[in-house]
Motif scaffolding. Sequence first.
Motif, PDB file in Angstrom:
ATOM      1  N   ASP A   1       0.864  -1.177   0.000  1.00  0.00           N
ATOM      2  CA  ASP A   1       0.000   0.000   0.000  1.00  0.00           C
ATOM      3  C   ASP A   1       0.896   1.221   0.000  1.00  0.00           C
ATOM      4  N   ILE A   2       0.490   2.251  -0.716  1.00  0.00           N
ATOM      5  CA  ILE A   2       1.266   3.483  -0.773  1.00  0.00           C
ATOM      6  C   ILE A   2       0.339   4.669  -0.573  1.00  0.00           C
ATOM      7  N   SER A   3       0.797   5.659   0.171  1.00  0.00           N
ATOM      8  CA  SER A   3       0.045   6.891   0.350  1.00  0.00           C
ATOM      9  C   SER A   3       0.985   8.075   0.229  1.00  0.00           C
ATOM     10  N   VAL A   4       0.469   9.156  -0.325  1.00  0.00           N
ATOM     11  CA  VAL A   4       1.224  10.408  -0.438  1.00  0.00           C
ATOM     12  C   VAL A   4       0.343  11.534   0.093  1.00  0.00           C
ATOM     13  N   GLN A   5       0.880  12.281   1.038  1.00  0.00           N
ATOM     14  CA  GLN A   5       0.156  13.406   1.634  1.00  0.00           C
ATOM     15  C   GLN A   5       0.907  14.694   1.312  1.00  0.00           C
ATOM     16  N   PHE A   6       0.201  15.670   0.726  1.00  0.00           N
ATOM     17  CA  PHE A   6       0.814  16.948   0.373  1.00  0.00           C
ATOM     18  C   PHE A   6       0.452  18.012   1.399  1.00  0.00           C
ATOM     19  N   GLU A   7       1.327  19.006   1.549  1.00  0.00           N
ATOM     20  CA  GLU A   7       0.967  20.184   2.338  1.00  0.00           C
ATOM     21  C   GLU A   7      -0.177  20.907   1.636  1.00  0.00           C
ATOM     22  N   ASN A   8       0.044  21.232   0.382  1.00  0.00           N
ATOM     23  CA  ASN A   8      -0.973  21.839  -0.478  1.00  0.00           C
ATOM     24  C   ASN A   8      -0.723  21.363  -1.897  1.00  0.00           C
ATOM     25  N   ALA A   9      -1.805  21.115  -2.641  1.00  0.00           N
ATOM     26  CA  ALA A   9      -1.665  20.661  -4.023  1.00  0.00           C
ATOM     27  C   ALA A   9      -2.785  21.243  -4.868  1.00  0.00           C
ATOM     28  N   VAL A  10      -2.475  21.471  -6.148  1.00  0.00           N
ATOM     29  CA  VAL A  10      -3.493  21.878  -7.114  1.00  0.00           C
ATOM     30  C   VAL A  10      -3.424  20.912  -8.290  1.00  0.00           C
ATOM     31  N   GLY A  11      -4.574  20.663  -8.906  1.00  0.00           N
ATOM     32  CA  GLY A  11      -4.613  19.743 -10.037  1.00  0.00           C
ATOM     33  C   GLY A  11      -4.400  18.307  -9.645  1.00  0.00           C
ATOM     34  N   LEU A  12      -4.714  17.959  -8.385  1.00  0.00           N
ATOM     35  CA  LEU A  12      -4.553  16.582  -7.931  1.00  0.00           C
ATOM     36  C   LEU A  12      -5.777  15.779  -8.356  1.00  0.00           C
ATOM     37  N   THR A  13      -5.708  15.226  -9.557  1.00  0.00           N
ATOM     38  CA  THR A  13      -6.811  14.457 -10.132  1.00  0.00           C
ATOM     39  C   THR A  13      -6.257  13.153 -10.714  1.00  0.00           C
ATOM     40  N   PRO A  14      -7.105  12.147 -10.873  1.00  0.00           N
ATOM     41  CA  PRO A  14      -6.643  10.878 -11.450  1.00  0.00           C
ATOM     42  C   PRO A  14      -6.049  11.047 -12.847  1.00  0.00           C
ATOM     43  N   GLN A  15      -6.570  11.994 -13.607  1.00  0.00           N
ATOM     44  CA  GLN A  15      -6.092  12.190 -14.978  1.00  0.00           C
ATOM     45  C   GLN A  15      -4.676  12.773 -15.017  1.00  0.00           C
ATOM     46  N   ASN A  16      -4.258  13.405 -13.931  1.00  0.00           N
ATOM     47  CA  ASN A  16      -2.963  14.084 -13.920  1.00  0.00           C
ATOM     48  C   ASN A  16      -1.818  13.233 -13.368  1.00  0.00           C
ATOM     49  N   MET A  17      -2.137  12.063 -12.792  1.00  0.00           N
ATOM     50  CA  MET A  17      -1.132  11.287 -12.083  1.00  0.00           C
ATOM     51  C   MET A  17      -0.894   9.934 -12.747  1.00  0.00           C
ATOM     52  N   THR A  18       0.358   9.535 -12.820  1.00  0.00           N
ATOM     53  CA  THR A  18       0.729   8.205 -13.290  1.00  0.00           C
ATOM     54  C   THR A  18       1.625   7.561 -12.245  1.00  0.00           C
ATOM     55  N   LEU A  19       1.279   6.331 -11.873  1.00  0.00           N
ATOM     56  CA  LEU A  19       2.114   5.573 -10.948  1.00  0.00           C
ATOM     57  C   LEU A  19       2.473   4.258 -11.611  1.00  0.00           C
ATOM     58  N   GLU A  20       3.752   3.937 -11.632  1.00  0.00           N
ATOM     59  CA  GLU A  20       4.226   2.670 -12.191  1.00  0.00           C
ATOM     60  C   GLU A  20       5.004   1.922 -11.130  1.00  0.00           C
ATOM     61  N   ALA A  21       4.800   0.603 -11.075  1.00  0.00           N
ATOM     62  CA  ALA A  21       5.586  -0.244 -10.176  1.00  0.00           C
ATOM     63  C   ALA A  21       6.172  -1.388 -10.978  1.00  0.00           C
ATOM     64  N   HIS A  22       7.417  -1.712 -10.712  1.00  0.00           N
ATOM     65  CA  HIS A  22       8.116  -2.751 -11.470  1.00  0.00           C
ATOM     66  C   HIS A  22       8.734  -3.766 -10.521  1.00  0.00           C
ATOM     67  N   LEU A  23       8.585  -5.054 -10.828  1.00  0.00           N
ATOM     68  CA  LEU A  23       9.367  -6.091 -10.177  1.00  0.00           C
ATOM     69  C   LEU A  23      10.733  -6.125 -10.853  1.00  0.00           C
TER      70      LEU A  23
END
Length: 281
Positions: free
Chosen positions: A55-77
Amino acid sequence: MYASKTLLKVAVLLLGFSLSSYSTSAHAVEVPLTINAQQNSLNASVELSALVSFDISVQFENAVGLTPQNMTLEAHLLNLADPDILHRLPNSLLTTIPQAFPVLISISPDPAKGFAFSGAYTIEIYTKSLHYTEGTPLRLFHSHNNGTFADITTMTGSGSYRVRGNGGQFSDFIVLADLRDTNTIIQSKLARLQNIANNSQSLLAAGAYQVLSDAIDNVSIAMNSSNKGQALSALEHLIHLLEADNGTIYPDVWRSSNDLNNVRGNLISAATTLRFSLRIE
């Protein structure tokens, strides 16, 4: 409260666990990502294999444009002998990828979108693939723009293994077993703190840079005198100085176009992980 969920593509690079395997087959796994824009946070649960999940979580002090369309997360074995990773480790012999959790996590906000955040984010990874023991050498490392990985750990804990860090910019994250000498780790973190300050001098007013430089010098002098208590006190002063600012004195915005230097966020990250290492010394 606003919360949204999307299916976020997580690329899983199945390179295997053996030192000799170099298979390049890969397939994408869709993982639910939860974004809470009001609370400036994102979360995801990732399962890469029957034995590797987190499980991963990221907490920002302040953020703008934090939407699913703006973020990409990749994980590799990862392949434990992948040269593209090994050459980015601080020490390929003493900082090693744990066999039970050979995972590279990449967070890459879309540079064409309007995502930005200020200050330092907090990132936490929880996995049952690893087990916490007192004195564990497992640490969270971060690399920006394919650079050398640096330890950003601010907390480790049980259940089964939990690690937390913070930072002022994105790219890659990895859990490594750090077997380097304690003094080497501490000195490398002090050097990182000094380098961030020196590289930011042109962005700061002369008075602000002098205050910052003096605060870091006080940490360095105490450390070189083997006065741990004084060094921690000087670090607390530096961290308070940075956390009390709102970007007026020390620039503190990072955006997905990667054209701004988040001085305050990067300094907080370097100072707090140095504090962690001094406390457990």
